[in-house]
Design a protein around this motif. Structure first.
Motif, PDB file in Angstrom:
ATOM      1  N   ASP A 291      77.824  37.604 133.246  1.00  0.00           N
ATOM      2  CA  ASP A 291      78.945  38.539 133.004  1.00  0.00           C
ATOM      3  C   ASP A 291      80.040  37.516 132.293  1.00  0.00           C
ATOM      4  O   ASP A 291      81.038  38.088 132.160  1.00  0.00           O
ATOM      5  N   GLY A 292      79.746  36.378 131.892  1.00  0.00           N
ATOM      6  CA  GLY A 292      80.635  35.653 131.235  1.00  0.00           C
ATOM      7  C   GLY A 292      80.993  35.883 129.713  1.00  0.00           C
ATOM      8  O   GLY A 292      81.633  35.301 129.121  1.00  0.00           O
ATOM      9  N   GLY A 293      80.265  36.903 128.935  1.00  0.00           N
ATOM     10  CA  GLY A 293      80.265  37.159 127.512  1.00  0.00           C
ATOM     11  C   GLY A 293      79.503  36.160 126.876  1.00  0.00           C
ATOM     12  O   GLY A 293      78.858  35.349 127.179  1.00  0.00           O
ATOM     13  N   SER A 294      79.098  36.603 125.646  1.00  0.00           N
ATOM     14  CA  SER A 294      78.193  35.990 124.613  1.00  0.00           C
ATOM     15  C   SER A 294      78.958  34.672 124.032  1.00  0.00           C
ATOM     16  O   SER A 294      80.105  34.825 124.100  1.00  0.00           O
TER      17      SER A 294
ATOM     18  N   ASP B 148      78.815  34.051 120.822  1.00  0.00           N
ATOM     19  CA  ASP B 148      79.367  34.538 119.819  1.00  0.00           C
ATOM     20  C   ASP B 148      80.799  34.795 119.840  1.00  0.00           C
ATOM     21  O   ASP B 148      81.631  34.582 119.226  1.00  0.00           O
ATOM     22  N   ASN B 149      81.155  35.757 121.025  1.00  0.00           N
ATOM     23  CA  ASN B 149      82.324  36.096 121.398  1.00  0.00           C
ATOM     24  C   ASN B 149      83.300  34.854 121.675  1.00  0.00           C
ATOM     25  O   ASN B 149      84.489  34.718 121.252  1.00  0.00           O
ATOM     26  N   TYR B 150      82.816  33.885 122.346  1.00  0.00           N
ATOM     27  CA  TYR B 150      83.408  32.733 122.724  1.00  0.00           C
ATOM     28  C   TYR B 150      83.928  31.861 121.537  1.00  0.00           C
ATOM     29  O   TYR B 150      85.010  31.494 121.466  1.00  0.00           O
ATOM     30  N   ILE B 151      82.914  31.931 120.579  1.00  0.00           N
ATOM     31  CA  ILE B 151      83.400  31.297 119.263  1.00  0.00           C
ATOM     32  C   ILE B 151      84.599  31.972 118.569  1.00  0.00           C
ATOM     33  O   ILE B 151      85.518  31.334 117.898  1.00  0.00           O
ATOM     34  N   LYS B 152      84.252  33.507 118.536  1.00  0.00           N
ATOM     35  CA  LYS B 152      85.310  34.084 117.813  1.00  0.00           C
ATOM     36  C   LYS B 152      86.676  33.906 118.504  1.00  0.00           C
ATOM     37  O   LYS B 152      87.625  33.765 117.883  1.00  0.00           O
ATOM     38  N   GLU B 153      86.717  33.841 119.773  1.00  0.00           N
ATOM     39  CA  GLU B 153      88.029  33.857 120.683  1.00  0.00           C
ATOM     40  C   GLU B 153      88.558  32.475 120.223  1.00  0.00           C
ATOM     41  O   GLU B 153      89.771  32.356 120.161  1.00  0.00           O
ATOM     42  N   ASN B 154      87.912  31.447 119.863  1.00  0.00           N
ATOM     43  CA  ASN B 154      88.229  30.164 119.776  1.00  0.00           C
ATOM     44  C   ASN B 154      88.612  29.803 118.200  1.00  0.00           C
ATOM     45  O   ASN B 154      88.756  28.661 118.043  1.00  0.00           O
ATOM     46  N   ASN B 155      87.970  30.832 117.411  1.00  0.00           N
ATOM     47  CA  ASN B 155      87.847  30.518 115.884  1.00  0.00           C
ATOM     48  C   ASN B 155      86.906  29.590 115.664  1.00  0.00           C
ATOM     49  O   ASN B 155      86.102  29.870 114.766  1.00  0.00           O
TER      50      ASN B 155
ATOM     51  N   ILE C 133      73.075  34.148 123.109  1.00  0.00           N
ATOM     52  CA  ILE C 133      73.198  33.114 123.999  1.00  0.00           C
ATOM     53  C   ILE C 133      74.514  33.720 124.978  1.00  0.00           C
ATOM     54  O   ILE C 133      75.391  34.036 124.430  1.00  0.00           O
ATOM     55  N   MET C 134      74.150  33.745 126.233  1.00  0.00           N
ATOM     56  CA  MET C 134      75.250  33.966 127.108  1.00  0.00           C
ATOM     57  C   MET C 134      75.954  32.820 127.695  1.00  0.00           C
ATOM     58  O   MET C 134      75.551  31.752 128.033  1.00  0.00           O
ATOM     59  N   ARG C 135      77.361  32.971 127.913  1.00  0.00           N
ATOM     60  CA  ARG C 135      77.992  31.888 128.365  1.00  0.00           C
ATOM     61  C   ARG C 135      78.730  32.097 129.702  1.00  0.00           C
ATOM     62  O   ARG C 135      79.400  33.421 129.983  1.00  0.00           O
TER      63      ARG C 135
ATOM     64  N   TYR D 261      78.328  27.237 131.308  1.00  0.00           N
ATOM     65  CA  TYR D 261      77.054  26.796 131.156  1.00  0.00           C
ATOM     66  C   TYR D 261      76.394  28.092 130.157  1.00  0.00           C
ATOM     67  O   TYR D 261      76.788  29.140 130.122  1.00  0.00           O
ATOM     68  N   LEU D 262      75.490  27.550 129.425  1.00  0.00           N
ATOM     69  CA  LEU D 262      74.894  28.631 128.595  1.00  0.00           C
ATOM     70  C   LEU D 262      73.429  28.932 128.981  1.00  0.00           C
ATOM     71  O   LEU D 262      72.693  27.995 129.588  1.00  0.00           O
ATOM     72  N   SER D 263      72.894  30.265 128.619  1.00  0.00           N
ATOM     73  CA  SER D 263      71.840  30.735 128.972  1.00  0.00           C
ATOM     74  C   SER D 263      71.161  31.345 127.791  1.00  0.00           C
ATOM     75  O   SER D 263      72.193  32.323 126.981  1.00  0.00           O
ATOM     76  N   LEU D 264      70.188  31.200 127.279  1.00  0.00           N
ATOM     77  CA  LEU D 264      69.273  31.898 126.201  1.00  0.00           C
ATOM     78  C   LEU D 264      68.882  33.196 126.774  1.00  0.00           C
ATOM     79  O   LEU D 264      68.028  33.401 127.712  1.00  0.00           O
ATOM     80  N   ILE D 265      69.006  34.208 126.036  1.00  0.00           N
ATOM     81  CA  ILE D 265      68.748  35.817 126.241  1.00  0.00           C
ATOM     82  C   ILE D 265      67.752  36.263 125.113  1.00  0.00           C
ATOM     83  O   ILE D 265      67.666  35.774 124.022  1.00  0.00           O
ATOM     84  N   ASP D 266      67.408  37.625 125.255  1.00  0.00           N
ATOM     85  CA  ASP D 266      67.091  38.413 124.184  1.00  0.00           C
ATOM     86  C   ASP D 266      65.710  37.608 123.402  1.00  0.00           C
ATOM     87  O   ASP D 266      65.680  37.270 122.671  1.00  0.00           O
ATOM     88  N   PHE D 267      64.523  38.143 124.313  1.00  0.00           N
ATOM     89  CA  PHE D 267      63.394  37.525 123.712  1.00  0.00           C
ATOM     90  C   PHE D 267      62.311  38.544 123.147  1.00  0.00           C
ATOM     91  O   PHE D 267      61.266  38.529 122.988  1.00  0.00           O
ATOM     92  N   GLY D 268      63.150  39.530 122.376  1.00  0.00           N
ATOM     93  CA  GLY D 268      62.473  40.719 121.836  1.00  0.00           C
ATOM     94  C   GLY D 268      61.489  40.466 120.763  1.00  0.00           C
ATOM     95  O   GLY D 268      60.551  41.123 120.398  1.00  0.00           O
ATOM     96  N   LEU D 269      61.990  39.225 120.191  1.00  0.00           N
ATOM     97  CA  LEU D 269      61.120  38.655 118.784  1.00  0.00           C
ATOM     98  C   LEU D 269      60.145  37.348 119.295  1.00  0.00           C
ATOM     99  O   LEU D 269      59.365  36.973 118.475  1.00  0.00           O
TER     100      LEU D 269
END
Length: 610
Positions: free
Chosen positions: A124-127, A129-136, A172-174, A179-187
């Motif tokens: 539930d920490g968010g992606s 990608d969103n973390y990068i956007k929030e910090n620019n 990638i979820m944060r 801590y980071l976790s790799l997700i979405d193994f659809g491919l």
């Protein structure tokens, strides 16, 4: 999202080991729907609802499947559906066997409702990608540490003969602890010991900016292509350090790695080389293993910068929220780094190259600033000039607009302003009109030329003027704006003005005689406020006025249609639009002065007079 395609809230799914109650829909893609669910426990006292949240991915092909109740229907495409479903189950089972701290934990895979599911831990920490956007963007130190975490997860997958194939910050979820976790193994794809994919389906093409060229064309017999995920690691590092989605792999192949973007942000050369190495268009030139890539990071980490190279204030960050990155093609010409705008014709490029080759270095200039996005100190830049060859090269460029060479134009103030702003847009170089003390007359001209000379320029503190052959300054009367003028163009740097959704690298390019000007690059900050307040065609930033406008023009000479046959006039400024009304703003002493607001009906009536 179409709610009919998703399972209703409250649906109970029965897995091999657990039962799950669907709480809400988290997301839906082309091959699956992800839900938030709570685990239901079955014991001697009956069912027990828990607060243990998990994410459940349902195999559902958006363009193939439909739903009847909770059951998934396949229609006439059942063959395609069952082939992909078999791969989904196999890859979910393979993923459940991979236990790594930086890979999302799969609890179980199961089948029901005529489809397949797998449950996994809910983060539930968010992606990322969103973390990068929030910090620019992130500092070198933080970005490298994050890539190490994900790199170790990818390395672990590779040792288990598995590729991710869709690595990017969005997958990638944060966790809240960082801590980071790799997700979405659809491919993702499992490979055999001989280096061949276990399933018969093709490797997915991945995501533009993060997938190398060869990913879409992978064929059996080419072995285990670890370099596909390695390319994506480099691209993820690029996004982490810039906040910008990397250029498509084909653009890098044709135009080279965009190291200028990284240099402009102060990224160290070693880290730039690392990304360029990982994102090499030719796979044999990339690191061949993740371990090789990570070993280089471990060398760079101790000396990496723990602070972001540039920080944005809150006002700037607010402006950038809805803007799009402008990544363009870069070319070196006579020492100038041109960042070509998209879809510019090769014929026009040739004309602009000749113009740039005619620029001559004329010295350095220091500006003392009180307000800019860096905090405000001394700013130094090199100045280059076209001198009195400016009209020749602009005429040459304007004629090039028409293939028959018969392009009608006059060097009026409006035409001059528009051409300079277009030149900035095409190249991203900071072109502007010369000031009074920068005028240079070096060519030999006929007496008629000097006798009628009127050179448009600006004078510090006095605004737009024109100079006659006796070196006298004259006021510019826009009521006679159809008169022609000579002019001179200068350029304030060999480096392009970098425009992205997060930042730009020039606070301005000339001294302030007023904060807003049509004759220099469009990023100026008002001395009276903290708002960025002007744009040029290549900029995603809008002029900051008191109103939220739907459309804002360039700064040039416009006509205000008066209520009578003689009451209209021309003015220097902009036209803004909102709710089918036009707002006429004149540029006066560094501020926009509202002349009038006219409706479409008002304009039609007034245009009858003209």
């Amino acid at each position: 999202m179409n709610d009919i395609q998703t399972l209703p809230i409250g649906t109970i799914l029965k897995g091999e080991n657990y039962q799950y109650r669907i709480e809400k829909v988290l997301g839906q893609g082309s091959f699956g729907i992800t839900y938030l669910a709570n685990i239901k426990l079955q014991g001697s006292l009956g069912e027990l609802d828990t607060r243990i949240s998990v994410a459940i991915k349902e195999f559902y092909m958006r363009d193939v499947n439909s739903r009847e109740g909770t059951k998934v229907l396949t229609g006439s495409n059942s063959g395609i559906y069952y082939n992909y479903r078999k791969d989904f189950i196999k890859e979910a089972n393979n993923l459940s066997k991979i236990k790594h701290p930086n890979i999302v934990k799969v609890i179980e895979a199961f089948e029901c409702n005529n489809t397949a599911y797998y449950s996994m831990e809910y983060i539930d920490g968010g992606s990322y990608d969103n973390y990068i956007k929030e910090n620019n963007w992130l500092s070198e130190y933080e970005a490298l540490n994050n890539i190490v975490q994900i790199g170790e997860a990818i390395s672990f997958m590779h040792k288990n003969s598995m590729l991710h194939l869709d690595l990017k910050p969005l997958n990638i979820m944060r966790h809240k602890n960082g801590y980071l976790s790799l997700i979405d193994f659809g491919l993702s794809k499992q490979f055999t010991d001989s280096g061949e994919p276990e399933s018969s389906t093709r490797i997915g093409a991945g995501t533009m900016g993060y997938a190398p060229i060869e990913q879409a064309n992978f064929k059996k017999g080419e072995g285990f292509p670890a370099t596909l995920d390695i390319y994506a690691l480099g691209a993820t590092l690029f996004k982490s350090l810039t906040g910008i989605t990397p250029p498509d792999a084909s653009s890098i192949f044709n135009d080279g790695f965009p190291d200028d973007v990284l240099k402009s942000k102060g990224i160290s050369q070693g880290i730039i080389d690392l990304m360029s190495w990982a994102m090499e268009p030719m796979k044999r030139k990339r690191p061949q293993t993740v371990e090789e890539f990570l070993s280089k990071i471990n060398i760079l980490l101790p000396n990496s910068n723990k602070e972001k190279s540039i920080s944005l204030n809150n006002n700037s960050r607010e402006l950038y929220k809805n803007s799009e990155p402008t990544i363009k093609i870069l070319e070196e010409c006579n020492g100038f780094n041109i960042r070509w705008s998209k879809n510019i014709h090769s014929h026009k490029k040739a004309k602009i190259r000749e113009l740039i080759q005619a620029l001559r270095y004329v010295g350095d200039k220091k500006f003392i600033v009180g307000y800019d996005e860096y905090g405000g100190t001394e700013y130094k830049t090199q100045i280059f000039s076209l001198g009195d060859l400016s009209s020749h090269y602009i005429r040459f460029l304007a004629i090039g607009e028409n293939t028959d060479g018969c392009f009608e134009f006059n060097f009026t103030p409006g035409f001059i302003f528009n051409m300079i702003q277009s030149l900035e847009e095409w190249t991203s170089l900071p072109f502007r009109l010369a000031s009074v003390d920068e005028l240079r007359y070096e060519r030999s001209a006929c007496p008629e030329y000097w006798g009628s000379l009127r050179t448009l320029c600006y004078s510090n503190g006095n605004g737009l003027k024109y100079v006659t052959n006796d070196n006298r300054l004259h006021e510019l009367n826009l009521n006679n704006w159809r008169d022609e003028f000579d002019f001179q163009i200068v350029c304030d740097s060999k480096e392009p003005v970098l425009i992205t959704k997060d930042r730009f690298n020039y606070p301005y390019t000339q001294p302030f005689f007023c904060e807003l000007s049509p004759i220099g690059f469009g990023f100026y900050k008002s001395r009276m406020s903290d708002s960025w307040n002007i744009r040029v065609p290549s900029s995603p930033l809008f002029i900051r006025l008191d109103e939220n406008f739907e459309k804002i023009s360039n700064i040039t000479v416009w006509h205000y249609p008066g209520p009578g046959p003689t009451s209209g006039f021309d003015y220097l400024g902009i036209i803004a639009e909102k709710n089918s009304n036009k707002y006429y703003f004149r540029l006066e002493s560094g501020k926009f002065e509202l002349i009038d607001i006219l409706s479409e009906e008002d304009i039609r009536e007034r245009e009858m007079w003209t």
